[in-house]
Design an enzyme around this catalytic site. Structure first.
Site, mmCIF file in Angstrom:
data_model
loop_
_atom_site.group_PDB
_atom_site.id
_atom_site.type_symbol
_atom_site.label_atom_id
_atom_site.label_comp_id
_atom_site.label_asym_id
_atom_site.label_seq_id
_atom_site.Cartn_x
_atom_site.Cartn_y
_atom_site.Cartn_z
ATOM 1 N N HIS A 157 -0.425 1.857 -13.127
ATOM 2 C CA HIS A 157 0.232 0.690 -13.720
ATOM 3 C C HIS A 157 1.699 1.046 -13.956
ATOM 4 C CE1 HIS A 157 0.591 -2.943 -16.164
ATOM 5 N NE2 HIS A 157 1.224 -2.225 -17.057
ATOM 6 N N SER B 77 1.919 4.805 -15.332
ATOM 7 C CA SER B 77 0.755 5.467 -15.933
ATOM 8 C C SER B 77 -0.443 5.372 -14.996
ATOM 9 C CB SER B 77 0.375 4.772 -17.254
ATOM 10 O OG SER B 77 1.477 4.695 -18.137
ATOM 11 N N ASP C 19 -5.743 -2.805 -18.120
ATOM 12 C CA ASP C 19 -4.678 -1.804 -18.301
ATOM 13 C C ASP C 19 -4.866 -0.993 -19.574
ATOM 14 O OD1 ASP C 19 -2.324 -4.209 -17.002
ATOM 15 O OD2 ASP C 19 -3.528 -2.714 -15.944
ATOM 16 N N LEU D 80 -10.856 -7.240 -12.551
ATOM 17 C CA LEU D 80 -12.254 -6.933 -12.251
ATOM 18 C C LEU D 80 -13.115 -7.258 -13.474
ATOM 19 C CD1 LEU D 80 -11.507 -3.538 -10.519
ATOM 20 C CD2 LEU D 80 -12.328 -5.613 -9.369
ATOM 21 N N ASN E 260 1.370 3.169 -2.533
ATOM 22 C CA ASN E 260 0.589 4.139 -3.320
ATOM 23 C C ASN E 260 -0.614 4.630 -2.537
ATOM 24 O OD1 ASN E 260 1.480 4.706 -6.228
ATOM 25 N ND2 ASN E 260 1.862 2.518 -6.024
ATOM 26 N N GLY F 275 0.766 -1.232 0.000
ATOM 27 C CA GLY F 275 0.000 0.000 0.000
ATOM 28 C C GLY F 275 0.799 1.285 0.000
ATOM 29 N N MET G 110 -4.329 -6.334 -7.237
ATOM 30 C CA MET G 110 -3.848 -7.343 -8.184
ATOM 31 C C MET G 110 -4.910 -8.326 -8.658
ATOM 32 S SD MET G 110 -0.880 -6.221 -8.466
ATOM 33 C CE MET G 110 0.136 -7.418 -9.291
ATOM 34 N N ASN H 117 -6.598 3.594 -11.971
ATOM 35 C CA ASN H 117 -5.589 2.580 -11.669
ATOM 36 C C ASN H 117 -4.215 3.129 -12.001
ATOM 37 O OD1 ASN H 117 -4.523 -0.067 -11.066
ATOM 38 N ND2 ASN H 117 -4.290 -0.388 -13.275
#
Ligand code: GRF
Length: 195
Positions: A108, A135, A144, A92, A13, A11, A89, A106
């Site tokens: 990436h 990104s 992605d 969805l 981020n 975590g 990870m 998101n």
């Protein structure tokens, strides 16, 4: 605005995002949710006073819809307006993504559209790229993919390993994602490009 942050691991981020949502920032973290009850980020979020929840995906096997339905109850209870995937990870389903269309982000660790999926740094090195990075994009049903809201570039240096490159990219993620989230929360979709 209320932001739910979805994690699977440490975590870092999530921490950067949560730390950024202060003062005149239009958003605040309302929930940190993980698919792994042992995710280190849950403890870090608790220490910051952020509500946490975990929905272990393993008992659901291949029934992604049932797993997501339980996640959704937590998101609804928390009143999430925006969902930020941060080191999350699990793939969805299109149904879940559609439900949150235009409200889910998101990060990436590659310069999309290059290197969707996993092992992005090793692939960039293998390809002989001189640049790599990360990104932030709006989440759409395809993995992605989706409109780019921000990118940060770093050099790939001679002798780089996936680990040394990851160590150069990760801090840029912690700079990029909060910048993008702030703009996104203000309704600004213009991309953040760093440096
Ligand atoms: C990192 O590899 C990062 O590049 C990607 O997710 C992984 C874990 O990030 N976004 P975090 O420390 O859990 O935020």
């Amino acid at each position: 605005l209320r932001v739910a942050i979805l994690i699977s691991g440490g975590g870092s981020n999530m921490m950067a995002l949560a730390d950024s949502m202060t003062g005149d920032h239009p958003a605040r973290p309302c929930l940190v949710l993980s698919n792994d009850p042992d995710a280190g980020g849950l403890t870090r979020a608790q220490a910051m006073g952020i509500p946490v929840a975990a929905v272990d995906h393993r008992p659901f096997g291949r029934d992604r819809a049932a797993f997501e339905a339980l996640m959704q109850t937590h998101l609804t209870d928390a009143g999430a307006d925006i969902i930020a995937l941060a080191g999350f990870m699990r793939v969805l389903t299109p149904n879940f993504v559609a439900r949150h269309a235009g409200r889910m982000l998101n990060i990436h660790p590659s310069l999309l559209p290059k290197y969707k999926g996993l092992n992005t740094h090793a692939r960039a090195i293998e390809a002989g790229d001189h640049e790599a990075g990360c990104s932030v994009h709006e989440v759409t049903p395809e993995l992605d993919d989706g409109p780019i809201l921000g990118q940060a570039r770093v050099p790939v240096l001679p002798g780089d390993s996936a680990e040394t490159l990851a160590a150069r990219v990760l801090p840029m993620e912690h700079t990029l994602y909060p910048l993008v989230l702030r703009r996104f929360a203000q309704g600004d979709r213009s991309p953040v490009l760093l440096p």
